[in-house]
Design an enzyme around this catalytic site. Structure first.
Site, PDB file in Angstrom:
ATOM      1  N   LYS A  13      35.879 -41.549  22.785  1.00 46.52           N
ATOM      2  CA  LYS A  13      35.972 -40.201  22.059  1.00 46.52           C
ATOM      3  C   LYS A  13      34.683 -39.312  22.010  1.00 46.52           C
ATOM      4  O   LYS A  13      33.826 -40.063  22.030  1.00 46.52           O
ATOM      5  CB  LYS A  13      36.613 -40.358  20.679  1.00 46.52           C
ATOM      6  CG  LYS A  13      36.040 -41.101  19.459  1.00 46.52           C
ATOM      7  CD  LYS A  13      34.801 -39.906  18.780  1.00 46.52           C
ATOM      8  CE  LYS A  13      33.659 -40.904  18.004  1.00 46.52           C
ATOM      9  NZ  LYS A  13      32.755 -40.065  17.612  1.00 46.52           N
ATOM     10  N   ASP A 138      36.438 -44.744  12.835  1.00 52.03           N
ATOM     11  CA  ASP A 138      36.954 -44.189  13.970  1.00 52.03           C
ATOM     12  C   ASP A 138      38.153 -45.009  14.544  1.00 52.03           C
ATOM     13  O   ASP A 138      38.731 -44.659  15.643  1.00 52.03           O
ATOM     14  CB  ASP A 138      35.870 -44.208  14.813  1.00 52.03           C
ATOM     15  CG  ASP A 138      34.784 -43.301  14.416  1.00 52.03           C
ATOM     16  OD1 ASP A 138      35.002 -42.285  13.713  1.00 52.03           O
ATOM     17  OD2 ASP A 138      33.615 -43.192  14.888  1.00 52.03           O
TER      18      ASP A 138
HETATM   19  O1  C5P Z   1      33.399 -46.806   9.175  1.00 51.98           O
HETATM   20  P1  C5P Z   1      32.326 -47.120   9.858  1.00 51.98           P
HETATM   21  O2  C5P Z   1      32.123 -48.788   9.746  1.00 51.98           O
HETATM   22  O3  C5P Z   1      32.228 -47.139  11.512  1.00 51.98           O
HETATM   23  O4  C5P Z   1      31.048 -46.496   9.533  1.00 51.98           O
HETATM   24  C1  C5P Z   1      29.655 -47.186   9.593  1.00 51.98           C
HETATM   25  C2  C5P Z   1      28.587 -46.626   8.910  1.00 51.98           C
HETATM   26  O5  C5P Z   1      28.676 -45.278   9.092  1.00 51.98           O
HETATM   27  C3  C5P Z   1      28.961 -46.830   7.509  1.00 51.98           C
HETATM   28  O6  C5P Z   1      28.607 -48.001   6.833  1.00 51.98           O
HETATM   29  C4  C5P Z   1      28.208 -45.372   6.821  1.00 51.98           C
HETATM   30  O7  C5P Z   1      27.030 -45.759   6.588  1.00 51.98           O
HETATM   31  C5  C5P Z   1      28.496 -44.461   7.803  1.00 51.98           C
HETATM   32  N1  C5P Z   1      29.644 -43.467   7.726  1.00 51.98           N
HETATM   33  C6  C5P Z   1      29.517 -42.595   6.524  1.00 51.98           C
HETATM   34  N2  C5P Z   1      30.454 -41.932   6.427  1.00 51.98           N
HETATM   35  C7  C5P Z   1      31.694 -41.792   7.054  1.00 51.98           C
HETATM   36  C8  C5P Z   1      31.627 -42.947   8.472  1.00 51.98           C
HETATM   37  C9  C5P Z   1      30.559 -43.665   8.369  1.00 51.98           C
HETATM   38  O8  C5P Z   1      28.593 -42.462   5.976  1.00 51.98           O
HETATM   39  N3  C5P Z   1      32.528 -40.705   7.077  1.00 51.98           N
END
Ligand code: C5P
Length: 305
Positions: A13, A138
């Site tokens: 994406k 995601d």
């Molecule tokens: O959701 P995911 O595990 O992919 O997110 C990885 C990191 O990115 C999270 O631990 C956080 O630090 C950051 N993040 C964030 N806000 C979001 C998505 C991700 O701060 N909406």
């Protein structure tokens, strides 16, 4: 398809819009984003095995076994089903690692779909989306594909109707960027001073429905771009090169460092892609189009990109 194995294809994406709000009590940032799946795919084979094995070919550097998000997806599903996680997952990787294109999330979505099929778990799309959201912000979009608005921390997906094809050049950088590091850099920049923020998504959604890439170009926006550029200053040069070589607009995808360059047509994208590759300012260049379908099971003889 060989008995005892399932093949899944899943797209990368880019974000046409990425508005980052405040940090929530759970540490995530509130987002409003427009995801757009492009026809750059990872392919997974999920097969019966002994214990959990995850192996990646194509691009070096992906974590193995239970450290890989695809492995975590298999473990989550097996725990839910109350069965041992006896599965071998082979990932043929094309989506850059730590490139801002949700490659790891895509593999997790594909593993969910593949394991659910391999183990004959009759899960609804909503149940799969629930597991996907547990795995990462995601991951739900990688199941859906197409173009969609993401809210919450990105995991709440509402598909967008515009189906007009869009043509892109992707400039893929040498080093990756860690998503949490880019969010942290954005927090730091905002605490240190005023950082401009992208507006709402209404005009972008109207541009998508119109199918006019020129109009869309003026509404692309990403709050994380300033933070990605701050961590990798050479991205400024790549962003500039896109428009200099004739693209309608250049934007950092997600948390970067991949730069997506919007073009007028497939032919135009091919031409811009050759020019960008010729500059030698990025590791590789891909010419892609979207919207691409989300994760789906493919048969062995299916010809797919
Ligand atoms: O959701 P995911 O595990 O992919 O997110 C990885 C990191 O990115 C999270 O631990 C956080 O630090 C950051 N993040 C964030 N806000 C979001 C998505 C991700 O701060 N909406």
């Amino acid at each position: 398809m060989t008995p005892g194995s399932v093949r899944v294809r899943v797209p990368a994406k880019i974000n046409l819009h990425l508005g980052v709000g405040e940090v929530r009590p759970d540490g995530f940032h509130e987002l409003v984003t427009v995801f757009h799946a492009v026809d750059l795919y990872d392919k997974l084979t999920v097969a019966n095995g002994k214990g959990l094995r995850v192996r990646t070919v194509g691009i070096a550097g992906a974590p193995a076994d239970g450290d890989n998000l695809a492995g975590r997806a298999a473990l989550l599903l097996a725990a839910h089903a109350g069965i041992p996680c006896d599965v071998r997952i082979e990932i043929v990787k094309t989506i850059p690692i730590a490139g801002g294109m949700a490659g790891g999330s895509a593999d997790a979505a594909a593993a969910l779909l593949g394991c659910a099929q391999l183990w004959n778990l009759e899960l609804t799309r909503a149940e799969l989306a629930g597991f996907a959201a547990e795995l990462g912000s995601d991951v739900p979009f990688a199941l859906t594909g197409g173009t969609a608005v993401g809210t919450g921390r990105g995991e709440l997906i509402a598909p967008v109707l515009g189906k007009h094809p869009l043509h892109w050049v992707l400039a893929i950088s040498d080093g990756g960027l860690s998503t949490p590091a880019v969010f942290a850099e954005l927090d730091r920049l905002r605490a240190a001073g005023d950082v401009p923020r992208v507006g709402g998504v209404t005009a972008l959604l109207a541009a998508l429905v119109s199918g006019d890439p020129g109009l869309l170009a003026s509404h692309l926006g990403n709050d994380m771009q300033a933070a990605a550029v701050s961590l990798q200053p050479h991205l400024r040069r790549v962003l500039f090169a896109g428009t200099q070589e004739g693209a309608l607009a250049s934007i950092v995808s997600g948390s970067g460092p991949t730069v997506a360059m919007l073009c007028r047509s497939a032919e135009h994208a091919a031409e811009v892609g050759i020019n960008i590759a010729g500059l030698g300012i990025c590791k590789s260049v891909r010419v892609v189009s979207g919207p691409a379908p989300g994760a789906r099971i493919i048969s062995d003889n299916e010809k797919s990109a």
